[in-house]
Design a protein around this motif. Structure first.
Motif, PDB file in Angstrom:
ATOM      1  N   ALA A 199       0.859  -1.189   0.000  1.00 21.12           N
ATOM      2  CA  ALA A 199       0.000   0.000   0.000  1.00 21.12           C
ATOM      3  C   ALA A 199       0.893   1.237   0.000  1.00 21.12           C
ATOM      4  O   ALA A 199       1.790   1.354   0.845  1.00 21.12           O
ATOM      5  CB  ALA A 199      -0.907  -0.002   1.235  1.00 21.12           C
ATOM      6  N   PHE A 200       0.638   2.141  -0.945  1.00 18.89           N
ATOM      7  CA  PHE A 200       1.430   3.370  -1.075  1.00 18.89           C
ATOM      8  C   PHE A 200       0.641   4.549  -0.508  1.00 18.89           C
ATOM      9  O   PHE A 200      -0.461   4.843  -0.964  1.00 18.89           O
ATOM     10  CB  PHE A 200       1.785   3.619  -2.541  1.00 18.89           C
ATOM     11  N   PHE A 201       1.233   5.218   0.500  1.00 19.80           N
ATOM     12  CA  PHE A 201       0.633   6.391   1.128  1.00 19.80           C
ATOM     13  C   PHE A 201       1.360   7.647   0.666  1.00 19.80           C
ATOM     14  O   PHE A 201       2.581   7.648   0.503  1.00 19.80           O
ATOM     15  CB  PHE A 201       0.737   6.306   2.652  1.00 19.80           C
ATOM     16  N   TYR A 202       0.578   8.721   0.501  1.00 18.18           N
ATOM     17  CA  TYR A 202       1.178  10.003   0.113  1.00 18.18           C
ATOM     18  C   TYR A 202       0.307  11.130   0.647  1.00 18.18           C
ATOM     19  O   TYR A 202      -0.889  11.179   0.375  1.00 18.18           O
ATOM     20  CB  TYR A 202       1.290  10.099  -1.417  1.00 18.18           C
ATOM     21  N   GLN A 203       0.927  11.990   1.466  1.00 12.77           N
ATOM     22  CA  GLN A 203       0.253  13.155   2.043  1.00 12.77           C
ATOM     23  C   GLN A 203      -1.071  12.782   2.720  1.00 12.77           C
ATOM     24  O   GLN A 203      -2.092  13.431   2.545  1.00 12.77           O
ATOM     25  CB  GLN A 203       0.034  14.232   0.973  1.00 12.77           C
ATOM     26  N   GLY A 204      -1.034  11.724   3.511  1.00 12.10           N
ATOM     27  CA  GLY A 204      -2.181  11.325   4.305  1.00 12.10           C
ATOM     28  C   GLY A 204      -3.217  10.482   3.590  1.00 12.10           C
ATOM     29  O   GLY A 204      -4.190  10.041   4.208  1.00 12.10           O
ATOM     30  N   ARG A 205      -3.001  10.243   2.312  1.00 15.40           N
ATOM     31  CA  ARG A 205      -3.974   9.463   1.547  1.00 15.40           C
ATOM     32  C   ARG A 205      -3.373   8.120   1.135  1.00 15.40           C
ATOM     33  O   ARG A 205      -2.163   8.027   0.869  1.00 15.40           O
ATOM     34  CB  ARG A 205      -4.419  10.221   0.297  1.00 15.40           C
ATOM     35  N   LEU A 206      -4.215   7.109   1.068  1.00 22.13           N
ATOM     36  CA  LEU A 206      -3.808   5.820   0.503  1.00 22.13           C
ATOM     37  C   LEU A 206      -4.012   5.921  -1.004  1.00 22.13           C
ATOM     38  O   LEU A 206      -5.137   5.894  -1.498  1.00 22.13           O
ATOM     39  CB  LEU A 206      -4.644   4.688   1.099  1.00 22.13           C
ATOM     40  N   ILE A 207      -2.918   6.056  -1.719  1.00 24.77           N
ATOM     41  CA  ILE A 207      -2.976   6.319  -3.163  1.00 24.77           C
ATOM     42  C   ILE A 207      -3.293   5.059  -3.957  1.00 24.77           C
ATOM     43  O   ILE A 207      -4.115   5.069  -4.886  1.00 24.77           O
ATOM     44  CB  ILE A 207      -1.640   6.923  -3.649  1.00 24.77           C
ATOM     45  N   GLU A 208      -2.639   3.959  -3.572  1.00 28.74           N
ATOM     46  CA  GLU A 208      -2.831   2.722  -4.332  1.00 28.74           C
ATOM     47  C   GLU A 208      -2.423   1.530  -3.484  1.00 28.74           C
ATOM     48  O   GLU A 208      -1.462   1.596  -2.713  1.00 28.74           O
ATOM     49  CB  GLU A 208      -2.002   2.759  -5.625  1.00 28.74           C
ATOM     50  N   LYS A 209      -3.153   0.433  -3.631  1.00 23.01           N
ATOM     51  CA  LYS A 209      -2.820  -0.808  -2.932  1.00 23.01           C
ATOM     52  C   LYS A 209      -3.106  -1.986  -3.857  1.00 23.01           C
ATOM     53  O   LYS A 209      -4.100  -1.976  -4.596  1.00 23.01           O
ATOM     54  CB  LYS A 209      -3.648  -0.945  -1.655  1.00 23.01           C
ATOM     55  N   GLY A 210      -2.238  -2.972  -3.821  1.00 26.01           N
ATOM     56  CA  GLY A 210      -2.447  -4.145  -4.661  1.00 26.01           C
ATOM     57  C   GLY A 210      -1.349  -5.157  -4.450  1.00 26.01           C
ATOM     58  O   GLY A 210      -0.486  -4.994  -3.570  1.00 26.01           O
ATOM     59  N   PRO A 211      -1.333  -6.237  -5.231  1.00 30.54           N
ATOM     60  CA  PRO A 211      -0.244  -7.212  -5.143  1.00 30.54           C
ATOM     61  C   PRO A 211       1.098  -6.514  -5.332  1.00 30.54           C
ATOM     62  O   PRO A 211       1.243  -5.641  -6.204  1.00 30.54           O
ATOM     63  CB  PRO A 211      -0.546  -8.176  -6.294  1.00 30.54           C
ATOM     64  N   THR A 212       2.075  -6.886  -4.524  1.00 33.51           N
ATOM     65  CA  THR A 212       3.366  -6.197  -4.535  1.00 33.51           C
ATOM     66  C   THR A 212       3.997  -6.176  -5.922  1.00 33.51           C
ATOM     67  O   THR A 212       4.513  -5.140  -6.370  1.00 33.51           O
ATOM     68  CB  THR A 212       4.318  -6.855  -3.522  1.00 33.51           C
ATOM     69  N   LYS A 213       3.957  -7.292  -6.617  1.00 32.87           N
ATOM     70  CA  LYS A 213       4.574  -7.344  -7.943  1.00 32.87           C
ATOM     71  C   LYS A 213       3.951  -6.322  -8.884  1.00 32.87           C
ATOM     72  O   LYS A 213       4.659  -5.623  -9.621  1.00 32.87           O
ATOM     73  CB  LYS A 213       4.435  -8.752  -8.533  1.00 32.87           C
ATOM     74  N   LYS A 214       2.618  -6.195  -8.824  1.00 36.59           N
ATOM     75  CA  LYS A 214       1.943  -5.240  -9.712  1.00 36.59           C
ATOM     76  C   LYS A 214       2.280  -3.797  -9.330  1.00 36.59           C
ATOM     77  O   LYS A 214       2.506  -2.943 -10.197  1.00 36.59           O
ATOM     78  CB  LYS A 214       0.436  -5.443  -9.673  1.00 36.59           C
ATOM     79  N   ILE A 215       2.294  -3.514  -8.027  1.00 34.09           N
ATOM     80  CA  ILE A 215       2.582  -2.146  -7.582  1.00 34.09           C
ATOM     81  C   ILE A 215       3.944  -1.695  -8.084  1.00 34.09           C
ATOM     82  O   ILE A 215       4.127  -0.537  -8.486  1.00 34.09           O
ATOM     83  CB  ILE A 215       2.525  -2.059  -6.038  1.00 34.09           C
ATOM     84  N   PHE A 216       4.918  -2.611  -8.090  1.00 34.73           N
ATOM     85  CA  PHE A 216       6.282  -2.219  -8.459  1.00 34.73           C
ATOM     86  C   PHE A 216       6.587  -2.386  -9.949  1.00 34.73           C
ATOM     87  O   PHE A 216       7.593  -1.873 -10.427  1.00 34.73           O
ATOM     88  CB  PHE A 216       7.299  -2.995  -7.623  1.00 34.73           C
ATOM     89  N   THR A 217       5.740  -3.072 -10.687  1.00 34.19           N
ATOM     90  CA  THR A 217       6.009  -3.243 -12.121  1.00 34.19           C
ATOM     91  C   THR A 217       5.021  -2.504 -13.010  1.00 34.19           C
ATOM     92  O   THR A 217       5.401  -2.000 -14.077  1.00 34.19           O
ATOM     93  CB  THR A 217       5.999  -4.738 -12.510  1.00 34.19           C
ATOM     94  N   SER A 218       3.764  -2.405 -12.580  1.00 29.72           N
ATOM     95  CA  SER A 218       2.778  -1.726 -13.423  1.00 29.72           C
ATOM     96  C   SER A 218       1.705  -1.046 -12.563  1.00 29.72           C
ATOM     97  O   SER A 218       0.525  -1.407 -12.623  1.00 29.72           O
ATOM     98  CB  SER A 218       2.123  -2.714 -14.389  1.00 29.72           C
ATOM     99  N   PRO A 219       2.111  -0.050 -11.743  1.00 32.31           N
ATOM    100  CA  PRO A 219       1.127   0.644 -10.902  1.00 32.31           C
ATOM    101  C   PRO A 219       0.130   1.424 -11.756  1.00 32.31           C
ATOM    102  O   PRO A 219       0.450   1.872 -12.861  1.00 32.31           O
ATOM    103  CB  PRO A 219       1.997   1.584 -10.057  1.00 32.31           C
ATOM    104  N   ASP A 220      -1.071   1.591 -11.223  1.00 34.40           N
ATOM    105  CA  ASP A 220      -2.111   2.314 -11.956  1.00 34.40           C
ATOM    106  C   ASP A 220      -2.012   3.816 -11.784  1.00 34.40           C
ATOM    107  O   ASP A 220      -2.389   4.571 -12.677  1.00 34.40           O
ATOM    108  CB  ASP A 220      -3.497   1.851 -11.485  1.00 34.40           C
ATOM    109  N   ASN A 221      -1.518   4.252 -10.614  1.00 39.80           N
ATOM    110  CA  ASN A 221      -1.533   5.675 -10.292  1.00 39.80           C
ATOM    111  C   ASN A 221      -0.204   6.346 -10.661  1.00 39.80           C
ATOM    112  O   ASN A 221       0.879   5.802 -10.405  1.00 39.80           O
ATOM    113  CB  ASN A 221      -1.836   5.855  -8.798  1.00 39.80           C
ATOM    114  N   LYS A 222      -0.300   7.537 -11.201  1.00 41.87           N
ATOM    115  CA  LYS A 222       0.896   8.280 -11.607  1.00 41.87           C
ATOM    116  C   LYS A 222       1.811   8.560 -10.424  1.00 41.87           C
ATOM    117  O   LYS A 222       3.040   8.453 -10.524  1.00 41.87           O
ATOM    118  CB  LYS A 222       0.482   9.598 -12.269  1.00 41.87           C
ATOM    119  N   LYS A 223       1.231   8.911  -9.263  1.00 37.69           N
ATOM    120  CA  LYS A 223       2.045   9.223  -8.089  1.00 37.69           C
ATOM    121  C   LYS A 223       2.809   7.992  -7.607  1.00 37.69           C
ATOM    122  O   LYS A 223       3.952   8.091  -7.152  1.00 37.69           O
ATOM    123  CB  LYS A 223       1.170   9.782  -6.976  1.00 37.69           C
ATOM    124  N   THR A 224       2.181   6.826  -7.700  1.00 34.93           N
ATOM    125  CA  THR A 224       2.876   5.591  -7.331  1.00 34.93           C
ATOM    126  C   THR A 224       4.072   5.384  -8.245  1.00 34.93           C
ATOM    127  O   THR A 224       5.181   5.063  -7.782  1.00 34.93           O
ATOM    128  CB  THR A 224       1.934   4.376  -7.434  1.00 34.93           C
TER     129      THR A 224
END
Length: 318
Positions: free
Chosen positions: A284-309
């Motif tokens: 789960a990626f947090f930024y400025q108090g918000r949970l920006i994106e959460k998902g399977p670790t492999k997906k978060i680090f290889t093909s995240p959906d959010n630009k900030k991630t």
């Protein structure tokens, strides 16, 4: 006539706003401010308190048994709402998996971690809204779930190893003793099994009555893990557990996390994206108090959906 009705609606809204402001104060301030309310405001106050109490005591009927936590529209403030630390958090934490919280310093990840066993209740002038449901749909703030029970079921490992100034044996036996277990044979078994579970038994089995503080930093952290699992928790919260350790000690803690996930749900806050990838199932990626994106670790680090991630994991923001 219409004008009077509008005035009444406006007054009711002002009264409701006033009551909400009082409810968000600390306990003492809220109690004192209650006596300054009008009779109508006091009625709204009592009705609101009763509704909140009912909501807290009601289990979430559609709670997914594959989750250990479900979080709905959760907000958290420090300093009588001067700092909005967590904003509209909606998420779930899978049972018997490792979830990593990542994000820049001050983004809210450690604050959220401490909300999961109500450790923030110990801080004055904090306030929260929304709900965190646990295990079977019980609201964490339910008066039916006391804090001691919760901290037993949801253990905490801190950033800095914090063994008690007592022997290795007594560190691990402390929790069971505080729960009324005093039989020597039973305690011996708990201590041995807990130290084995924390991958520390072979290193200390001949020195159980040495001070826990005499161990190395990495051993102290594993002793704290042994102390936590002695109480048979369902969840282990880890707040940057390797940040002060050398690479060898860090590697041992990470290996231990991978072993422990067979029996526990683990949530780990880390500044190391490499560590998150090594040990976690979900991130789960947090930024400025918000949970920006959460998902399977492999997906978060290889093909995240959010630009900030994408910007964070590439080093563009931090």
């Amino acid at each position: 006539m219409a004008k009077n009705k509008k005035t009444s609606i406006d007054q009711d809204q002002r009264d409701a706003n006033k009551v909400n402001k009082v409810l968000r104060m600390g306990k003492v301030s809220s109690w004192l401010s209650y006596f300054t309310l009008t009779s109508n405001q006091k009625a709204i106050y009592k009705n609101t308190k009763n509704r909140i109490k009912h909501d807290l005591e009601t289990k979430k009927v559609d709670f997914n048994k594959d989750n250990i936590f479900e979080v709905k529209n959760f907000n958290f403030w420090y300093g009588n709402q001067k700092k909005h630390a967590l904003i509209d958090i909606d998420t779930s934490i899978a049972r018997n998996k490792v979830t990593a919280f990542i994000g820049p310093s001050g983004c809210g990840k450690s604050t959220f971690l401490r909300c999961l066993n109500r450790m923030n209740d110990q801080i004055e002038n904090t306030y929260s809204t929304g709900n965190i449901f646990f295990d079977d749909g019980t609201n964490l703030r339910s008066p039916k779930l006391n804090t001691l029970e919760l901290t037993t079921r949801v253990g905490m490992i801190f950033q800095k190893p914090s063994p008690f100034p007592m022997s290795i044996y007594d560190n691990v036996a402390y929790g069971p003793r505080s729960h009324g277990i005093n039989d020597k044979k039973t305690l011996d078994n708990i201590v041995q099994e807990s130290l084995k579970g924390a991958a520390l038994w072979d290193e200390v089995k001949n020195n159980l009555y040495d001070l826990g503080t005499s161990l190395s930093g990495g051993q102290q952290q594993r002793l704290c893990i042994a102390r936590a699992i002695a109480l048979k928790p369902e969840v282990l919260l880890m707040d940057e557990p390797t940040s002060g350790l050398d690479p060898i000690a860090t590697s041992k803690i990470e290996e231990l996390v991978l072993q422990l996930r067979q029996n526990y749900t683990i949530i780990i806050v880390t500044h190391s994206m490499a560590q998150a990838q090594r040990v976690s199932d979900d991130t789960a990626f947090f930024y400025q108090g918000r949970l920006i994106e959460k998902g399977p670790t492999k997906k978060i680090f290889t093909s995240p959906d959010n630009k900030k991630t994408r910007e964070y994991i590439s080093g563009k923001i931090g």
